[in-house]
Design an enzyme around this catalytic site. Structure first.
Site, PDB file in Angstrom:
ATOM      1  N   GLU A 196     -10.744 -47.222   3.437  1.00 14.75           N
ATOM      2  CA  GLU A 196     -10.558 -46.512   2.177  1.00 14.75           C
ATOM      3  C   GLU A 196     -11.023 -47.413   1.031  1.00 14.75           C
ATOM      4  OE1 GLU A 196      -6.368 -45.782   1.969  1.00 14.75           O
ATOM      5  OE2 GLU A 196      -5.853 -47.894   2.112  1.00 14.75           O
TER       6      GLU A 196
ATOM      7  N   ASP B 296      -4.701 -51.725  -6.436  1.00 16.84           N
ATOM      8  CA  ASP B 296      -6.072 -51.238  -6.251  1.00 16.84           C
ATOM      9  C   ASP B 296      -7.014 -51.719  -7.355  1.00 16.84           C
ATOM     10  OD1 ASP B 296      -4.955 -49.655  -4.136  1.00 16.84           O
ATOM     11  OD2 ASP B 296      -4.389 -48.151  -5.610  1.00 16.84           O
TER      12      ASP B 296
END
Length: 529
Positions: A198, A33
């Protein structure tokens, strides 16, 4: 001391090709991420650290290709239940921004809420964590300050905690980042065309607000761009990067970075199983105020990841990768090392150029290494490599053990304990079925030696072979080859440990002189398959 420790093992995996070009991945390690910003001539990256401590790594680069670890935002999570490993929980999907002379990091834990920390020096001390909002299931927060000074926060939701996902909200926020001013506005529903949207990042360019967000899941998804003239929408949506005909699955969750020249680049991860979520760099261009990421091979407006490209900046940088090998000569543990739970100072010390791990008891009721916090680990750094360490064991109790481990949901390694007349060496396997872990251990032999050299060779597709030596010359293989796998949201990890498996207090310890990552004697170092 191993004479090779002073060398950077660039042959294992180097993104910098030395001819003005780079190859992907730019980091063949589990920096999940990623979010990246440019401040002047410097680039800074943050990544998820989940249950590991110290928490939330900060990396630095001068050219977007060569990266080193420079810091962690904080030492441990401020909740006692993270004193034990909570696999795949903890720090999820942080964001980093630079605003009014301060570096800001926001992140969420899935069960505790949204947190913020800031600093004017990312190499130094970060402020204590501030709880921006106590909540459950709000994840992947990213701050944004508009030209009028109004601050916002965009975020996603975790269905496992809140019962739904695939939607994005934007909240108003105090300009000092300390508090949200409302419960948020739904700005995009991806259930129909962008399921599991997301990891949103909010930007502004040429009067458009852009939300950069992955969708479709980490292994099979794509990169989506949302665009609107109003921060609350309505937002147009467009897929701008997908796997296409390449071997780069995902490609998932990343950051848009603009150079001083105005040139754009995009950093994202690829989920590579046991190797974790490795980091890629893509060229990025603009057409009609829509970005195109990667290479538009099919001329359909959807980019595909590139494997090699001209470097973003022609600056003099020494080819480097995040730290791996360690001679333990510093006054602090190397930044590549993390513990599987909130670290306790009683677990280790650094002295006389050694890492000393103490034989401390595990938490009451813990009977497996899967649930043990005092294992210090680092990430797999390449497709194939060899990790070797030197350990001198000084047990005080028959339940004292030390060893080397490869960790994931399944795990294996070498365990040393005191035998009848010498020390014994065993091979162990562990298995986690989603609810509990089970282990088995096989005694290999007893050895009369003051020090041992423990090794694991990681071959293609993360097949691991363990071995040991008494002289660092001849290594004897132990156990069957072990197939490493991921540990939930994290890739496999290399670890060393010392602990007491019983209930008595022990003064035993193990001294690790060095830990060295090298290329395999034989094997393909090309991880792009």
């Amino acid at each position: 001391m191993n004479s090779n420790l002073g060398k950077q093992s660039m042959a294992i995996w180097s993104p910098d090709l030395g001819n003005g070009y780079y190859q992907n991945p730019i980091i063949h390690a589990d920096y999940s991420d990623p979010d990246v910003i440019r401040v002047g001539e410097d680039f800074f990256m943050v990544a998820s650290s989940f249950n590991m401590s110290p928490c939330l790594p900060v990396l630095h680069s001068k050219d977007l290709v060569n990266w080193t670890i420079i810091n962690h935002v904080f030492e441990k999570l401020p909740f006692s239940y993270y004193d034990e490993p909570r696999q795949s929980e903890g720090v999820w999907a942080p964001s980093i921004r630079y605003h009014k002379g301060q570096f800001w990091v926001f992140f969420a834990t899935p069960d505790d809420g949204i947190f913020m920390s800031k600093t004017n020096n990312p190499f130094g001390t970060w402020s204590s964590l501030h709880l921006v909002k106590k909540t459950k299931g709000w994840i992947d927060p990213c701050p944004f300050w508009d030209e009028d000074g109004q601050a916002y926060l965009v975020h996603a939701f975790a269905k496992s905690r809140i019962g739904f996902k695939s939607v994005l909200h934007i909240c108003k926020m105090k300009p000092d980042g300390t508090e949200l001013l409302d419960e948020g506005t739904l700005v995009f529903d991806g259930n129909a065309h962008h399921p599991t949207i997301e990891g949103p990042k909010l930007y502004k360019r040429n009067g458009f607000y852009y939300i950069v967000a992955p969708a479709g899941g980490v292994t099979d998804g794509w990169q989506t761009i949302l665009r609107s003239k109003n921060v609350y929408g309505p937002y147009e949506d467009k897929i701008v990067l997908a796997q296409g005909s390449t071997a780069i699955n995902g490609p998932h969750q990343g950051a848009w970075v603009e150079l001083k020249s105005g040139e754009s680049w995009f950093i994202h991860f690829q989920d590579k199983g046991a190797y974790g979520r490795i980091t890629h760099l893509q060229p990025m261009s603009w057409e009609d105020d829509w970005p195109l990421i990667g290479s538009n091979i099919n001329a359909n407006g959807v980019g595909e990841p590139v494997m090699s490209w001209k470097k973003p900046l022609d600056v003099l940088t020494t080819p480097t990768v995040p730290q791996t090998s360690d001679d333990f000569s510093g006054d602090r543990l190397g930044l590549q090392w993390q513990w599987r739970a909130n670290v306790k100072r009683e677990w280790y010390s650094l002295l006389d150029n050694k890492l000393r791990l103490f034989s401390r008891n595990r938490t009451e009721g813990v009977t497996t290494l899967f649930n043990t916090g005092q294992i210090v680990t680092q990430k797999f750094p390449a497709f194939v490599f060899t990790a070797t360490t030197s350990v001198s064991f000084h047990p005080h109790d028959e339940d004292d053990v030390t060893g080397l481990i490869v960790f994931g949901h399944d795990y294996a390694g070498l365990k040393i304990r005191r035998g009848c007349a010498a020390i014994s060496i065993s091979f162990f396997n562990g298995y986690y079925n989603g609810e509990k872990a089970e282990e088995d251990e096989t005694l290999i032999k007893q050895i009369e030696a003051e020090a041992l050299y423990l090794r694991v060779e990681v071959k293609e597709h993360a097949i691991c072979q363990f071995s040991y030596s008494v002289d660092q010359i001849g290594f004897q293989e132990i156990g069957s080859p072990f197939q490493a796998n991921s540990g939930g949201w994290s890739g496999a990890q290399l670890g060393i440990f010392c602990l007491n498996e019983g209930v008595r207090t022990s003064s035993g310890y193990a001294d690790f002189d060095w830990f060295y990552i090298s290329e395999n004697e034989k094997g393909d170092v090309d991880g792009n398959i």
